[in-house]
Design an enzyme around this catalytic site. Structure first.
Site, PDB file in Angstrom:
ATOM      1  N   GLY A  75       0.824  -1.197   0.000  1.00 18.30           N
ATOM      2  CA  GLY A  75       0.000   0.000   0.000  1.00 18.30           C
ATOM      3  C   GLY A  75       0.855   1.242   0.000  1.00 18.30           C
ATOM      4  O   GLY A  75       2.090   1.165  -0.060  1.00 18.30           O
ATOM      5  N   GLY A  76       0.182   2.411   0.070  1.00 20.03           N
ATOM      6  CA  GLY A  76       0.922   3.659   0.082  1.00 20.03           C
ATOM      7  C   GLY A  76       1.765   3.828   1.330  1.00 20.03           C
ATOM      8  O   GLY A  76       2.754   4.556   1.342  1.00 20.03           O
ATOM      9  N   ASP A 192     -11.715   6.475   7.725  1.00 21.86           N
ATOM     10  CA  ASP A 192     -11.351   5.731   6.512  1.00 21.86           C
ATOM     11  C   ASP A 192     -12.038   4.367   6.486  1.00 21.86           C
ATOM     12  O   ASP A 192     -11.406   3.346   6.192  1.00 21.86           O
ATOM     13  CB  ASP A 192      -9.835   5.575   6.415  1.00 21.86           C
TER      14      ASP A 192
END
Length: 401
Positions: A75-76, A192
């Site tokens: 992921g980021g 989120d």
């Protein structure tokens, strides 16, 4: 000739003097930023006296993961690896990139799930903070994230669980979020909530994960102050972009959860490019029309008639995504809705700006909304006047779609 000599001298100075100096300045700045990040994290860890998690060294992390042999995802934030503790317990280790938020994501995770325990919240077993090396050690969830299952196929026959199990998953996620809002010493807002951040154990029991954007507030706070919008496009609440839709509060998580419910019910994303040339491009609007125009009978996914549970998830989801935050239920009310019967649920008002004809837009118009919101999310450090301008653009892009 003199001009050529001057230019040559400037080139030599630039290449052999100014360029090395600039490089040294850049390296010194990056080193300073790294030390600031380390100092922030270490100060936070020294102040935490109630953490029940274990602190591992980086050599421990290498041993637990077997030199990072099995990679689970990327992921980021960095990468996730599978590991095994000395007692044989399997864990998932998230390695954080040292460029992320000056350690803010690491602090958010440790300060939230590091001190709470709930059956529907992923458990943080330990962490590593050694220089620029940071890792978070979680319980291992063998079935992975929910998005692998709800978007895998367009038919209910290919789902690995029944509609009743899908309702249990939705209810478990709702209970986990409700615990964050009301069950902790501090109110925790996740910011989120999405299918990728819902993990499943071997029995498909859900756990809310990834608290990198989470914020803690006293329970009596009705107004949350944020300097910039945060979340994922497609799940982000309108008030996080424009305060015209209400104040930022726990209702922002309710909105994201409502979008998740609609995706779980339909097995498709809220904005579906495959449906770009049909009236189904924006699923929440289309499902609302189906509920109101066909007496609650919906046909989706190859004309398969909707199940009772699916209709309930749709109704609850539509209540959760009301544009005004004050019109949404609280998370404990959402739990009650999911525990109750579908017939007891009233149909919510239309939660959209425009009529169904206007919302039946083309793919290009839907992309314009995503592009506009992407610009807003990227411009985090802006003045209030700039925010007002972007708010007008965001509302206009939707109403004109």
């Amino acid at each position: 000739m003199e001009i050529a000599k001057v230019l040559l001298a400037l080139w030599v100075l630039g290449r052999f003097v100014f360029a090395p100096i600039s490089l040294l300045i850049l390296l010194a700045y990056k080193l300073w930023i790294s030390h600031v990040s380390i100092d922030i994290v270490e100060k936070f860890l020294r102040e935490q006296q109630m953490l029940s998690t274990t602190r591992y060294s980086y050599t421990d992390i290498i041993a637990i993961t077997g030199h990072f042999r099995e990679k689970l995802g990327q992921g980021g934030f960095g990468s996730v690896f599978r590991g095994t503790l000395l007692n044989g317990q399997h864990v998932a280790i998230k390695m954080l990139g040292n460029y992320q938020f000056n350690g803010e994501d690491f602090i958010n995770e440790v300060s939230t799930i590091g001190r709470i325990h709930h059956v529907n919240i992923v458990r943080l077993i330990g962490f590593c903070s050694e220089g620029s090396k940071r890792a978070l050690v979680y319980e291992y969830m063998p079935k992975g994230s929910l998005d692998k299952y709800i978007f895998s196929a367009r038919g209910t026959s290919n789902r690995p669980f029944s509609w009743d199990k899908l309702n249990e998953i939705a209810l478990g996620v709702a209970r986990g979020i409700d615990y964050l809002h009301r069950g902790c010493d501090m109110q925790i807002l996740h910011f989120d909530i999405k299918s990728h951040n819902i993990l499943l154990d071997c029995h498909f029991n859900p756990k809310v994960s990834d608290f990198g954007l989470a914020k803690l507030y006293p329970k009596n706070y009705s107004l949350v102050s944020l300097s910039a919008a945060r979340g994922t496009i497609g799940y982000i609440a309108p008030e996080l972009v424009s305060r015209n839709f209400g104040v930022v509060s726990d209702k922002s998580d309710v909105y994201s959860f409502g979008m998740l419910l609609l995706e779980m019910a339909g097995g498709r994303r809220n904005v579906d490019n495959i449906m770009a040339n049909t009236s189904q491009v924006y699923y929440p609007s289309w499902i609302y029309d189906q509920l109101t125009q066909n007496n609650g009978i919906i046909e989706i996914n190859n004309n398969i008639e909707i199940y009772e549970v699916e209709r309930k998830l749709c109704k609850v989801g539509l209540w959760c995504i009301q544009m005004k935050s004050s019109n949404r239920p609280s998370m404990d009310q959402v739990v009650e809705m999911l525990e109750g019967d579908t017939d007891n649920l009233q149909m919510p008002p239309r939660p959209f700006f425009a009529s169904s004809q206007l919302i039946s837009a083309s793919q290009s118009s839907m992309q314009s909304i995503s592009i506009e919101l992407s610009i807003i999310l990227e411009q985090e450090d802006c003045s209030n006047s700039d925010n007002n301008i972007k708010d007008v653009k965001f509302v206009s892009s939707i109403t004109q779609s």
